[in-house]
Design a protein around this motif. Sequence first.
Motif, PDB file in Angstrom:
ATOM      1  N   PHE A  50      33.806   8.211  95.175  1.00 40.94           N
ATOM      2  CA  PHE A  50      33.748   9.131  94.031  1.00 40.94           C
ATOM      3  C   PHE A  50      33.790   8.364  92.713  1.00 40.94           C
ATOM      4  CE2 PHE A  50      35.904  11.634  90.729  1.00 40.94           C
ATOM      5  CZ  PHE A  50      35.081  12.749  90.685  1.00 40.94           C
ATOM      6  N   TYR A  66      33.822  13.648  77.994  1.00 42.50           N
ATOM      7  CA  TYR A  66      34.713  14.787  78.209  1.00 42.50           C
ATOM      8  C   TYR A  66      34.462  15.393  79.580  1.00 42.50           C
ATOM      9  CZ  TYR A  66      36.348  19.618  77.858  1.00 42.50           C
ATOM     10  OH  TYR A  66      36.937  20.823  78.109  1.00 42.50           O
ATOM     11  N   ASP A  67      33.203  15.568  79.894  1.00 38.66           N
ATOM     12  CA  ASP A  67      32.824  16.142  81.179  1.00 38.66           C
ATOM     13  C   ASP A  67      33.362  15.277  82.319  1.00 38.66           C
ATOM     14  OD1 ASP A  67      31.012  16.456  83.570  1.00 38.66           O
ATOM     15  OD2 ASP A  67      30.193  18.042  82.323  1.00 38.66           O
ATOM     16  N   LEU A  70      37.158  15.431  82.666  1.00 36.09           N
ATOM     17  CA  LEU A  70      37.666  16.635  83.314  1.00 36.09           C
ATOM     18  C   LEU A  70      37.435  16.561  84.821  1.00 36.09           C
ATOM     19  CD1 LEU A  70      39.066  19.231  82.544  1.00 36.09           C
ATOM     20  CD2 LEU A  70      36.843  20.293  82.160  1.00 36.09           C
ATOM     21  N   SER A  71      36.251  16.142  85.187  1.00 38.70           N
ATOM     22  CA  SER A  71      35.921  16.039  86.604  1.00 38.70           C
ATOM     23  C   SER A  71      36.859  15.046  87.307  1.00 38.70           C
ATOM     24  CB  SER A  71      34.445  15.629  86.719  1.00 38.70           C
ATOM     25  OG  SER A  71      34.223  14.777  87.797  1.00 38.70           O
ATOM     26  N   ILE A  74      40.540  16.431  87.618  1.00 37.46           N
ATOM     27  CA  ILE A  74      40.711  17.415  88.695  1.00 37.46           C
ATOM     28  C   ILE A  74      40.724  16.708  90.047  1.00 37.46           C
ATOM     29  CG2 ILE A  74      39.586  19.362  89.870  1.00 37.46           C
ATOM     30  CD1 ILE A  74      38.538  20.216  87.042  1.00 37.46           C
ATOM     31  N   TYR A  75      39.811  15.751  90.180  1.00 36.61           N
ATOM     32  CA  TYR A  75      39.719  15.011  91.447  1.00 36.61           C
ATOM     33  C   TYR A  75      41.001  14.224  91.719  1.00 36.61           C
ATOM     34  CZ  TYR A  75      37.903  11.851  94.994  1.00 36.61           C
ATOM     35  OH  TYR A  75      37.715  11.142  96.156  1.00 36.61           O
ATOM     36  N   ASN A 135      48.701  27.512  89.323  1.00 33.38           N
ATOM     37  CA  ASN A 135      47.435  27.756  90.014  1.00 33.38           C
ATOM     38  C   ASN A 135      46.239  27.738  89.076  1.00 33.38           C
ATOM     39  OD1 ASN A 135      48.250  28.182  92.833  1.00 33.38           O
ATOM     40  ND2 ASN A 135      49.546  29.738  91.880  1.00 33.38           N
ATOM     41  N   TYR A 136      46.444  27.168  87.899  1.00 41.30           N
ATOM     42  CA  TYR A 136      45.342  26.944  86.951  1.00 41.30           C
ATOM     43  C   TYR A 136      44.679  28.229  86.481  1.00 41.30           C
ATOM     44  CZ  TYR A 136      45.862  22.195  88.748  1.00 41.30           C
ATOM     45  OH  TYR A 136      46.366  20.988  89.125  1.00 41.30           O
ATOM     46  N   LYS A 137      45.369  29.386  86.592  1.00 40.79           N
ATOM     47  CA  LYS A 137      44.826  30.566  85.913  1.00 40.79           C
ATOM     48  C   LYS A 137      45.067  30.372  84.417  1.00 40.79           C
ATOM     49  CE  LYS A 137      43.718  32.726  89.668  1.00 40.79           C
ATOM     50  NZ  LYS A 137      42.329  32.557  90.088  1.00 40.79           N
TER      51      LYS A 137
ATOM     52  N   THR B 677      30.813  22.225  80.423  1.00 40.24           N
ATOM     53  CA  THR B 677      31.774  21.665  81.374  1.00 40.24           C
ATOM     54  C   THR B 677      32.634  22.764  82.013  1.00 40.24           C
ATOM     55  OG1 THR B 677      31.812  19.657  80.101  1.00 40.24           O
ATOM     56  CG2 THR B 677      33.660  19.988  81.550  1.00 40.24           C
ATOM     57  N   TYR B 678      32.852  23.837  81.272  1.00 39.36           N
ATOM     58  CA  TYR B 678      33.627  24.944  81.821  1.00 39.36           C
ATOM     59  C   TYR B 678      33.008  25.424  83.126  1.00 39.36           C
ATOM     60  CZ  TYR B 678      35.145  29.774  82.559  1.00 39.36           C
ATOM     61  OH  TYR B 678      35.605  30.926  83.125  1.00 39.36           O
ATOM     62  N   LYS B 680      30.944  23.883  85.081  1.00 36.06           N
ATOM     63  CA  LYS B 680      30.901  22.844  86.115  1.00 36.06           C
ATOM     64  C   LYS B 680      32.271  22.601  86.750  1.00 36.06           C
ATOM     65  CE  LYS B 680      28.623  18.889  85.388  1.00 36.06           C
ATOM     66  NZ  LYS B 680      28.298  17.740  84.527  1.00 36.06           N
ATOM     67  N   HIS B 681      33.288  22.515  85.893  1.00 33.52           N
ATOM     68  CA  HIS B 681      34.572  22.025  86.416  1.00 33.52           C
ATOM     69  C   HIS B 681      35.731  23.000  86.274  1.00 33.52           C
ATOM     70  CE1 HIS B 681      32.544  18.244  86.903  1.00 33.52           C
ATOM     71  NE2 HIS B 681      32.341  18.114  85.610  1.00 33.52           N
ATOM     72  N   LEU B 682      35.799  23.719  85.161  1.00 28.56           N
ATOM     73  CA  LEU B 682      36.985  24.542  84.932  1.00 28.56           C
ATOM     74  C   LEU B 682      36.937  25.854  85.700  1.00 28.56           C
ATOM     75  CD1 LEU B 682      37.998  24.208  81.177  1.00 28.56           C
ATOM     76  CD2 LEU B 682      39.272  23.451  83.189  1.00 28.56           C
ATOM     77  N   LEU B 685      37.965  25.660  89.106  1.00 28.31           N
ATOM     78  CA  LEU B 685      39.393  25.388  89.203  1.00 28.31           C
ATOM     79  C   LEU B 685      40.185  26.687  89.022  1.00 28.31           C
ATOM     80  CD1 LEU B 685      41.474  22.937  89.273  1.00 28.31           C
ATOM     81  CD2 LEU B 685      41.502  23.128  86.784  1.00 28.31           C
ATOM     82  N   ILE B 686      39.739  27.486  88.048  1.00 27.02           N
ATOM     83  CA  ILE B 686      40.426  28.729  87.747  1.00 27.02           C
ATOM     84  C   ILE B 686      40.139  29.772  88.841  1.00 27.02           C
ATOM     85  CG2 ILE B 686      40.595  30.639  86.072  1.00 27.02           C
ATOM     86  CD1 ILE B 686      39.884  28.535  83.884  1.00 27.02           C
ATOM     87  N   ASN B 687      38.891  29.779  89.299  1.00 27.69           N
ATOM     88  CA  ASN B 687      38.538  30.676  90.408  1.00 27.69           C
ATOM     89  C   ASN B 687      38.071  29.852  91.597  1.00 27.69           C
ATOM     90  OD1 ASN B 687      38.759  33.066  88.644  1.00 27.69           O
ATOM     91  ND2 ASN B 687      36.956  32.158  87.670  1.00 27.69           N
ATOM     92  N   ALA B 694      33.298  18.055  92.065  1.00 29.90           N
ATOM     93  CA  ALA B 694      34.454  17.180  92.221  1.00 29.90           C
ATOM     94  C   ALA B 694      35.335  17.665  93.368  1.00 29.90           C
ATOM     95  CB  ALA B 694      35.256  17.129  90.933  1.00 29.90           C
ATOM     96  N   MET B 695      35.504  19.005  93.433  1.00 32.37           N
ATOM     97  CA  MET B 695      36.383  19.550  94.452  1.00 32.37           C
ATOM     98  C   MET B 695      35.745  19.379  95.830  1.00 32.37           C
ATOM     99  SD  MET B 695      38.942  20.797  92.663  1.00 32.37           S
ATOM    100  CE  MET B 695      39.737  22.122  93.600  1.00 32.37           C
TER     101      MET B 695
END
Lengths: 700, 700
Positions: A50, A66-67, A70-71, A74-75, A135-137, B677-678, B680-682, B685-687, B694-695
């Motif tokens: 990765f 930034y992208d 973030l990726s 999370i990883y 839970n990242y809500k 990016t939201y 793609k990544h956020l 994560l949120i849902n 990445a996940m």
Amino acid sequence: MSQENVTPDLARERSKATFDVENLAEFMIGGRDRLKRKRFLQNIAIQDPFFKKQKSWSFCSVEEQYDMGLSKSIYIQKKLQEMGITDMQEAFYYRECAAAHENSPLGLHYAMFLPTINKQATPEQKKKWLPLAENYKMIGTYAQTELGHGTFIRGLETTATYDPKTKEFILDSPTLTSKKYWPGCLGKTSNHCVVMAQLYTQGKSHGPHMFMVQIRSMEDHSVLPGIEVGVIGNKFGYGTNDNGFLSFDKLRIPRENMLMRYSQVGRIPRENMLMRYSQVSRIPRENMLMRYSQVHEDGTYVKPQNAKLAYGSMVLIRSSIVSDAARGLAQACVISIRYSAVRRQTEAYPGGEEPQILDYQTQQYRLFPLLASAYSLQLAGKYVFNTYLEVNDQIEKGNLESMPELHALSAGLKAFSTYEASAGIEVCRICCGGHGYSQASGLPKIYVDVVPGCTYEGENTVMMLQTARYLMKCYSRAKQGQKLPGFVQYIGQNLNKKSCMSEEVALGCLVMAYEHRAARLVEAAAMRMQSLIQGGKKQHEAWNGSSVQLFWAAKAHCHLFCVKNFVDAIQAKSLSSKTVTVMKSVCQLYGVHGILENLGEFMQDGFFSGEQVGYLQRKMLALFENIRPNAVALVDAFDYPDMVLGSCLGRYDGQVYQALYDYAKSAPMNQTEIHSTYYKHLKPLINPETTSDAMQFAKL
Amino acid sequence: MSQENVTPDLARERSKATFDVENLAEFMIGGRDRLKRKRFLQNIAIQDPFFKKQKSWSFCSVEEQYDMGLSKSIYIQKKLQEMGITDMQEAFYYRECAAAHENSPLGLHYAMFLPTINKQATPEQKKKWLPLAENYKMIGTYAQTELGHGTFIRGLETTATYDPKTKEFILDSPTLTSKKYWPGCLGKTSNHCVVMAQLYTQGKSHGPHMFMVQIRSMEDHSVLPGIEVGVIGNKFGYGTNDNGFLSFDKLRIPRENMLMRYSQVGRIPRENMLMRYSQVSRIPRENMLMRYSQVHEDGTYVKPQNAKLAYGSMVLIRSSIVSDAARGLAQACVISIRYSAVRRQTEAYPGGEEPQILDYQTQQYRLFPLLASAYSLQLAGKYVFNTYLEVNDQIEKGNLESMPELHALSAGLKAFSTYEASAGIEVCRICCGGHGYSQASGLPKIYVDVVPGCTYEGENTVMMLQTARYLMKCYSRAKQGQKLPGFVQYIGQNLNKKSCMSEEVALGCLVMAYEHRAARLVEAAAMRMQSLIQGGKKQHEAWNGSSVQLFWAAKAHCHLFCVKNFVDAIQAKSLSSKTVTVMKSVCQLYGVHGILENLGEFMQDGFFSGEQVGYLQRKMLALFENIRPNAVALVDAFDYPDMVLGSCLGRYDGQVYQALYDYAKSAPMNQTEIHSTYYKHLKPLINPETTSDAMQFAKL
């Protein structure tokens, strides 16, 4: 690290070393097991496809950074969970390798938002918010600094006015300068934010308090009414972090959104609140400075209880900044010293071989004292951290005695280390010649990551003056005949001494010199204060009129600490005698060089004779020769894998030219033979029958 | 500059000034007419909608920066032609404003390629190439530095081997380290290149010579066979310049492509060859160091004639680097001092107004000495340039006497000024607190533009040691009783003096102190050399073993020059008495601060007493108070329009917060409410029912 493919120059350097690198590496990290574990975790990151498939950050635009940030973030979190890693130090080792010098856009969610809920919220608030945040809500951050307000928290302008009719707070940004500005992870990532605002209720101001504010929809991430939020634009570094601005247009939030369990009050410096990701992830949150305050439904404000002041979190954050700075400087030394052993330049005499540039005395003069600094600062950060743990135990038992001294030391050391490391990293970069200016060297990135440490978490001058304030208190106590605690006992000592320095440059004489200098500068600052007050100045005018000398005193205090701590540290039993021999030279160099760089302060009162200064100058040159054969081994002992360094010049195998060439080949602009700009601008220039935009414009 | 909308704090600062800013601005630029003309030209750039419509460079990717750089460069050249501007200084004023701190991708075409053809080519070559180059059919640059070879030109590895059978040279890059690396404008822009290569003919090496090489098609810009060319990747700054690499695979070029009119030979330092755009555009090319060499058709090499060594071009380039560095530091001072007058922080006493941070003594301590340095370095650059013109006249008349001294001074000053300015710019940036770290401050860009001056055009340590070599010669002449020329007469003087310093801190006593220190350090370095040689070291070993002290001596020499030149400069008749009063304080501060920063070197031999040091310390604090009311006026006198500064913090009108906010709003990431990016990544994560790359990867 792999011995394969190591250039002959570096292989020879390593074979020349007179001590066991492993012995020193184990000592610096805190034991053999920890070193093993660190390597194990970092190897997981090194092997992981990765991370291997990621584009070099230096070829990314800020948006791409930034992208990617973030990726990766999370990883990394996912991987840590999978590996069941909960120890903060272990997580740090993994992250240090996986995302070296990349500030995470989720950093403050973990490091500030979750802990704030945990520690500052009431049980009801926790019950509501924690599951959502875990839970990242809710993805959150913390917003304190404003466009016009930084270090001075009482100057904050954002208001939270309680309306008892609706049982709501009205959050407002009444001025341009009141907009929140700089908070990390705020611009694009977070949908919630803990906001520091001036609390008004029943017509009275009660100082800054914390409020939970939703800023974006948890459904579709759209910005909520009454909110303006965005990034603050590009920075010197920190491309991965969406530092943002935020303002409120009379936004109403329920009374229950005030964080009421504990809350911050006005007179506390902001250093215990705003915390960076890399630091705080390793800090127990129990240590936050807390008091109690509430607003009842009718608007009645309940003052905070008197809680014991616990300086703990500040000490910890600062010790982590010292360590961050030391790490940056150490990495820069690794890169510059390895490269200086590979790089050959200018025949020393006609027809002679071009020497390794590390053989030039001027190069040693620039790099070896920085190597010594890197060791000294790492040991200083370690000391403050370990001492904190001890002192914390004492505090648990109600003994607060040792904390003020440690707190004052950590404030100054934060400033001292970030100044020294930032300037030193640039010297390391410049010592790499032209190639140091390429992002391929890795050095620009390390610099822009470390240098903001001079201004965040308390501006350095303010930090130094905090230390100075403590030193002044100690001085006045000493003059009243009181005994001072531990390390500050040197204050108020007899200043009519002469240095014991001889040609051997004993470590004891070095420490004595630094003690004398610090004691004299503390006294000089106190005398200046006194004379200004006697001359009719008010206290605050006298303070300002003495602040340059106060700054000098605080700096000398920190410098003394670093020398003394270094001398103490190398007495450790785990070090082999060969290692001690080498480290003694490094320690001596740290002390000698520091005196020569600040010589006037040691000479003004005749403490050193001119002859003794001559001893020091000759010793410094002799120490360069002692250290030279061990220079590469000394940077190897920091044990940074290539992935952490991110440098073509600092590679363990020394294959720098191939790496530079490979870096160049991978540049996006080299993926096409002819750049698009040719068609837009050059072709019309070469063949003026076609005309470019620019040329057309010129003809208007 | 417009007085409209100026913040009350800045307006008050300006009204408090005790001297006429115009008087000082005219003096610094060299007269009223020139100031007027500069403003006229810069106003044209300021008003021009072409520049107004450009995106902020800080929001551009490196590729966009390159694109914009090329477009601006073409436009600027066109405008200069339209305006009929041929004077290099005038072109510089326009360009300084139109493309501030943006290195042009056509810079070396104008500054190096065209002049090289003009001066180094035979009449036949000129006839062939000049029209093509002047009409942009040929776009060229100059390639000398290689991946493994910089300052030491004899170490270059690229070969040009003459083949008499075909009457061609075979250009080859035999090793990885022989690839040309770093030349500006090379990677994507140029279709031709003057290449420095080791000449081989009839089996013998004849050292580095210049060759004209076509690298890309003039029709379609494709790369020609036998050539590999590209950019070297991203750098700390210089985003607008496509610094490149270039290598040859046994490429054949006609014999006529060797530049045979004059050509460079081996023993000449590269500083007279590689020239930056901003510098060289202002330098008459007649001054290049030239000798004669040729390769006949049969391969016979004709040695260069002995030509007089003319150091002129080196002096000029270095004086322009001194001026560049001074300009960068001056601009940083403008930004930081204006902002420090706008910024208010931390009440001085409970309930008091937050003072302008410029009122803090510690802020004055950091900024005012840099302001003094900026003036001193600008005056130094000006002196070297003007003296060059005089000395050049003498050379025309066959009198070479003054050149070696000026040459040695300019080498050291190049190093002294770039070190001082780079470090100083960073201090200015840090003095702006957190906002200094934003690209909106303009300061990061100034820094990355100035700091490579420490390593290009001769690495600074090498430069300092060149100066030291001259000083050693002077010392040995002085010891032989010979009279030394001009400024170096202090060498060999009686060192048993004491300082005449009194509480007034007379300028004469300051100069004497710097002379004494430099004389002592020159002697100390000479003695060290001597003792090493007497101890059996070879000459080059003794040199290396003394090089730290030689460095100190050279630095002291340059520092002395800057002090003395400053003292002399403010005697100018064009300065009003009020201006002289203020400038005397600035000059005193420069001298006093420099002593206190290097105090040991002034005290080691007892030249200063401890009491005299006390005078200097008190004087420094008193000078801060003198300078404080004029600080803003002193930076106004540098006369940089906002467009040159490119800073939200340094604006003439002081509307810094609005500017920061506007900058933030204009960031590309703020042009959409929700960043891509939201999705793609956020969102995943949120849902977590949807899953990001990445996940997914994490689950493998």
